[in-house]
Design an enzyme around this catalytic site. Structure first.
Site, PDB file in Angstrom:
ATOM      1  N   GLY A 175       0.782  -1.222   0.000  1.00  0.00           N
ATOM      2  CA  GLY A 175       0.000   0.000   0.000  1.00  0.00           C
ATOM      3  C   GLY A 175       0.817   1.277   0.000  1.00  0.00           C
ATOM      4  N   ASP A 218       7.428  -4.049   9.342  1.00  0.00           N
ATOM      5  CA  ASP A 218       6.087  -4.589   9.139  1.00  0.00           C
ATOM      6  C   ASP A 218       5.971  -5.937   9.836  1.00  0.00           C
ATOM      7  OD1 ASP A 218       3.605  -5.639   7.738  1.00  0.00           O
ATOM      8  OD2 ASP A 218       3.917  -3.811   6.586  1.00  0.00           O
ATOM      9  N   VAL A 238       3.837  -2.594  16.035  1.00  0.00           N
ATOM     10  CA  VAL A 238       3.858  -1.257  16.616  1.00  0.00           C
ATOM     11  C   VAL A 238       3.066  -1.171  17.914  1.00  0.00           C
ATOM     12  CG1 VAL A 238       4.259  -0.096  14.422  1.00  0.00           C
ATOM     13  CG2 VAL A 238       1.907  -0.431  15.235  1.00  0.00           C
ATOM     14  N   ASN A 243       3.042   4.887   9.487  1.00  0.00           N
ATOM     15  CA  ASN A 243       2.051   4.523   8.474  1.00  0.00           C
ATOM     16  C   ASN A 243       1.172   3.342   8.884  1.00  0.00           C
ATOM     17  OD1 ASN A 243       0.990   4.334   5.561  1.00  0.00           O
ATOM     18  ND2 ASN A 243       1.975   2.343   5.824  1.00  0.00           N
ATOM     19  N   TYR A 254     -12.403   4.027  14.306  1.00  0.00           N
ATOM     20  CA  TYR A 254     -11.331   4.424  13.390  1.00  0.00           C
ATOM     21  C   TYR A 254     -11.262   5.942  13.270  1.00  0.00           C
ATOM     22  CZ  TYR A 254      -8.499   4.679   9.140  1.00  0.00           C
ATOM     23  OH  TYR A 254      -7.517   4.968   8.221  1.00  0.00           O
ATOM     24  N   LYS A 293      -8.036   8.364  14.295  1.00  0.00           N
ATOM     25  CA  LYS A 293      -7.331   9.242  13.361  1.00  0.00           C
ATOM     26  C   LYS A 293      -7.444  10.713  13.767  1.00  0.00           C
ATOM     27  CE  LYS A 293      -5.520   6.163  10.693  1.00  0.00           C
ATOM     28  NZ  LYS A 293      -4.042   6.004  10.614  1.00  0.00           N
ATOM     29  N   PRO A 306      -4.932  10.933   3.933  1.00  0.00           N
ATOM     30  CA  PRO A 306      -5.419  10.380   2.666  1.00  0.00           C
ATOM     31  C   PRO A 306      -6.926  10.142   2.726  1.00  0.00           C
ATOM     32  CG  PRO A 306      -3.572   9.117   3.574  1.00  0.00           C
ATOM     33  CD  PRO A 306      -4.078  10.000   4.659  1.00  0.00           C
ATOM     34  N   GLY A 307      -7.483   9.809   1.555  1.00  0.00           N
ATOM     35  CA  GLY A 307      -8.913   9.555   1.461  1.00  0.00           C
ATOM     36  C   GLY A 307      -9.212   8.141   1.031  1.00  0.00           C
ATOM     37  N   ASP A 351      -6.929   3.103  -3.336  1.00  0.00           N
ATOM     38  CA  ASP A 351      -7.089   1.759  -3.895  1.00  0.00           C
ATOM     39  C   ASP A 351      -5.946   0.869  -3.406  1.00  0.00           C
ATOM     40  OD1 ASP A 351      -7.792  -0.456  -5.301  1.00  0.00           O
ATOM     41  OD2 ASP A 351      -7.618   0.435  -7.284  1.00  0.00           O
TER      42      ASP A 351
END
Length: 259
Positions: free
Chosen positions: A17, A37, A64, A90, A155, A159, A185-186, A189
């Site tokens: 991503g 990750d 994390v 991220n 969520y 944020k 971000p929005g 995809d």
């Protein structure tokens, strides 16, 4: 010279991503990128892609939500490379569920990664950055942090908290020459959004892909995001061009939320 020559960057959730896209972008600009990750195999695949292109990268396992691991990875990076110049928080998880069905365990799981994990990894990174009197911290917020949504309460709250933490840490680290900013971000995809689409469909009865298409229809710039859309801003916030910018959250979402 490229924009990030000689810099050492740690990016969490970078096996896929937007994290992967930013890792590739940073490496192309000359940074050594640590791909952190839970998906170590995926992280190693990103490293292989970077090194094949002539860049420098390494992969590390990181949960994390475990602050001990966060401290250990920062210490290991500084011991190996002598500095930690850029941190990109991220990694994140989501939940699509009505307010009245969200459990305490689900709420805690969202906040353990999106808020607690982000905060304590940031705290760990602040130590070497304070000593260096330099550094860039970039947090991944979301347009979900700009407004509430009926099926995404936990969520959205997490944020919104990221945006607040960004401001607080920016104020704390300003005397040390460290810039702290966020990106929101929005509709991107990614594999994550495919899971979001599925979860929305289970609640609303919409067919696969229908939620994603409906969301796309409301974007002023006429399309959903792809991971590479966040990369130019991520590079800017990591580089010298952002030296006089701190405590800000930038929308990267095609105009859905104009603020």
């Amino acid at each position: 010279m490229t924009k990030l020559d000689g810099k050492v960057a740690l990016i969490t959730g970078a096996a896929s991503g937007m994290g992967k896209a930013m890792a590739l972008g940073y490496a192309a600009e000359g940074a050594h990128v640590v791909i952190a990750d839970l998906n170590v195999e995926g992280a190693q695949a990103v490293v292989a892609k970077i090194t094949a292109a002539g860049g420098s990268a390494s992969a590390r396992s990181l949960n994390v939500a475990d602050e001990v691991q966060s401290k250990e990875i920062v210490d290991a990076i500084v011991a190996e490379h002598g500095s930690l110049d850029i941190l990109v928080n991220n990694a994140g998880i989501g939940l699509i569920k009505p307010v009245w069905e969200t459990t305490a365990a689900e709420w805690d799981r969202i906040f353990s990664v999106n808020v607690r994990g982000l905060f304590f990894l940031t705290q760990a990174a602040c130590e070497p950055m304070r000593a260096q009197k330099s550094g860039k911290i970039i947090n991944m917020a979301s347009i979900a942090g700009r407004r509430g949504e009926a099926l995404v309460a936990a969520y959205c709250a997490s944020k919104a908290t990221v945006i607040s933490i960004t401001q607080s840490v920016a104020m704390a680290m300003a005397p040390y020459g460290v810039n702290v900013n966020a990106m929101a971000p929005g509709i991107v995809d990614t594999p994550y959004w495919k899971e979001v689409d599925k979860q929305f469909g289970e609640i609303t009865g919409k067919s696969e892909g229908e939620t994603f298409r409906d969301a796309a229809a409301g974007i002023p710039l006429g399309r959903t995001s792809v991971p590479s859309d966040v990369v130019p801003l991520a590079i800017f916030l990591a580089g010298s061009g952002s030296d006089y910018i701190t405590g800000q959250t930038y929308n990267v979402e095609g105009g859905i939320v104009m603020s």
